[in-house]
Design an enzyme around this catalytic site. Structure first.
Site, PDB file in Angstrom:
ATOM      1  CG  ASN A 153      -2.130   0.941   1.423  1.00 40.21           C
ATOM      2  OD1 ASN A 153      -1.889   2.181   0.957  1.00 40.21           O
ATOM      3  ND2 ASN A 153      -2.679   1.107   2.234  1.00 40.21           N
TER       4      ASN A 153
ATOM      5  CE  LYS B 115       0.132   4.188   4.407  1.00 40.83           C
ATOM      6  NZ  LYS B 115      -0.080   3.487   6.079  1.00 40.83           N
TER       7      LYS B 115
ATOM      8  CG  HIS C 265      -6.043   1.915   5.498  1.00 38.70           C
ATOM      9  ND1 HIS C 265      -5.122   3.019   5.980  1.00 38.70           N
ATOM     10  CD2 HIS C 265      -4.898   1.674   5.011  1.00 38.70           C
ATOM     11  CE1 HIS C 265      -4.371   2.675   6.441  1.00 38.70           C
ATOM     12  NE2 HIS C 265      -4.493   2.316   5.914  1.00 38.70           N
TER      13      HIS C 265
ATOM     14  CD  GLU D 222      -3.067   5.709   6.483  1.00 40.39           C
ATOM     15  OE1 GLU D 222      -2.989   5.612   5.131  1.00 40.39           O
ATOM     16  OE2 GLU D 222      -1.326   5.255   7.268  1.00 40.39           O
TER      17      GLU D 222
ATOM     18  CD  GLU E 105      -2.755  -2.242   7.606  1.00 40.40           C
ATOM     19  OE1 GLU E 105      -2.365  -2.185   7.181  1.00 40.40           O
ATOM     20  OE2 GLU E 105      -4.233  -0.710   7.131  1.00 40.40           O
TER      21      GLU E 105
ATOM     22  N   GLY F 297       2.706   2.826  10.668  1.00 39.45           N
ATOM     23  CA  GLY F 297       3.550   3.928  11.095  1.00 39.45           C
ATOM     24  C   GLY F 297       4.108   3.936  11.892  1.00 39.45           C
TER      25      GLY F 297
ATOM     26  CB  SER G 174       5.031  -1.586  11.916  1.00 44.26           C
ATOM     27  OG  SER G 174       4.595  -0.159  12.373  1.00 44.26           O
TER      28      SER G 174
END
Ligand code: 13P
Length: 254
Positions: A9, A11, A96, A98, A168, A174, A214
């Site tokens: 991904n 992003k 996701h 985000e 996730e 991140g 991560s």
């Protein structure tokens, strides 16, 4: 029996030129890895370029990071499933964290998109996961169950088998802080149990559940050796073609 699926991904990273140079290195490094299914998920603007470059490469597929639940019409800035299909996109990431936190996507929205994706023969990668606050409050299972039931509502057994779930944990995205293999396995086993509850055990046993948060070359093998972890959704570490090739190779554990 579940083929591992390792997805990059990207992003909001990678111009077309950067994507091309990534693929030159990545494809050379990864070689003929066919124990694992590989998916490259560029931003929309690089999808055509990546698809063209991967045209003859078997086992590396193209994905998108989001799509509209609508078929067409006055939805400025949106991209439909048919537009993605035309570019040979096979997978689409939905919900996701985000998108959920920064763009207000709810389970209901994710569910509409999941139905639209299947209608267009795109396989959704549906993301779920708890925040640190929810984990500390002992709410992991409640949160995951709500997200699963809400995001996957009304999908048939056949559609569920063609759906990938990405676990996730938000606190691991991140942050450099990975869930331990045991923590991840525990969540994945619970997710599979919930998938069996909304369908049946044999359907649940066929659904692939990725871990994301991560993932790096060094922690891939221990995560991928867990019985209910069927792949990885990789963010930061997927931007380095050599590192991502290493992640793919380290995933081929059984
Ligand atoms: P990182 O691998 O950068 O933690 O991101 C994970 C992720 O969000 C993949 O979708």
């Amino acid at each position: 029996m579940r083929k591992k699926i390792i997805a990059a991904n990207w992003k909001m990273n990678m111009t077309c030129n950067e994507a091309e140079s990534f693929l030159d290195t990545f494809l050379r490094e990864v070689g003929q890895e066919d124990h694992v299914e590989i998916v490259i998920i560029p931003p929309f603007t690089a999808i055509a370029k990546v698809s063209e470059r991967l045209g003859k490469v078997q086992n590396v597929k193209v994905g998108a990071q989001n799509m509209s639940a609508q078929k067409s019409g006055a939805f400025t800035g949106e991209i439909s499933a048919a537009m993605l299909r035309e570019l040979f996109v096979r997978y689409v990431v939905l919900g996701h964290s985000e998108r959920r936190t920064l763009f207000g996507e709810t389970d209901e929205v994710v569910n509409k998109k999941a139905h639209a994706a299947h209608e267009a023969s795109l396989k959704p990668i549906v993301c779920i996961g708890e925040t640190l606050e929810q984990r500390d409050a002992g709410k992991v299972e409640t949160v995951l169950e709500t997200q699963i039931r809400g995001s996957l509502a009304g999908l048939s057994a056949k559609e569920l088998v063609e759906t990938v779930i990405a676990y996730e944990p938000v606190w691991a995205i991140g942050t450099g802080r990975t869930a331990s293999p045991e923590q991840a396995q525990q969540a994945h086993a619970f997710i599979r149990k919930t998938l069996a509850a909304i369908s049946d055990q044999s359907t649940a046993d066929k659904i692939r559940i990725q871990y994301g948060g991560s993932v790096k070359p060094e922690n891939t093998t221990s995560l991928m050796s867990q019985p209910d972890i069927d792949g990885a959704l990789v963010g930061g570490a997927s931007l380095d073609p050599r590192g991502f090739a290493e992640i793919v190779k380290n995933s081929s554990v059984d």
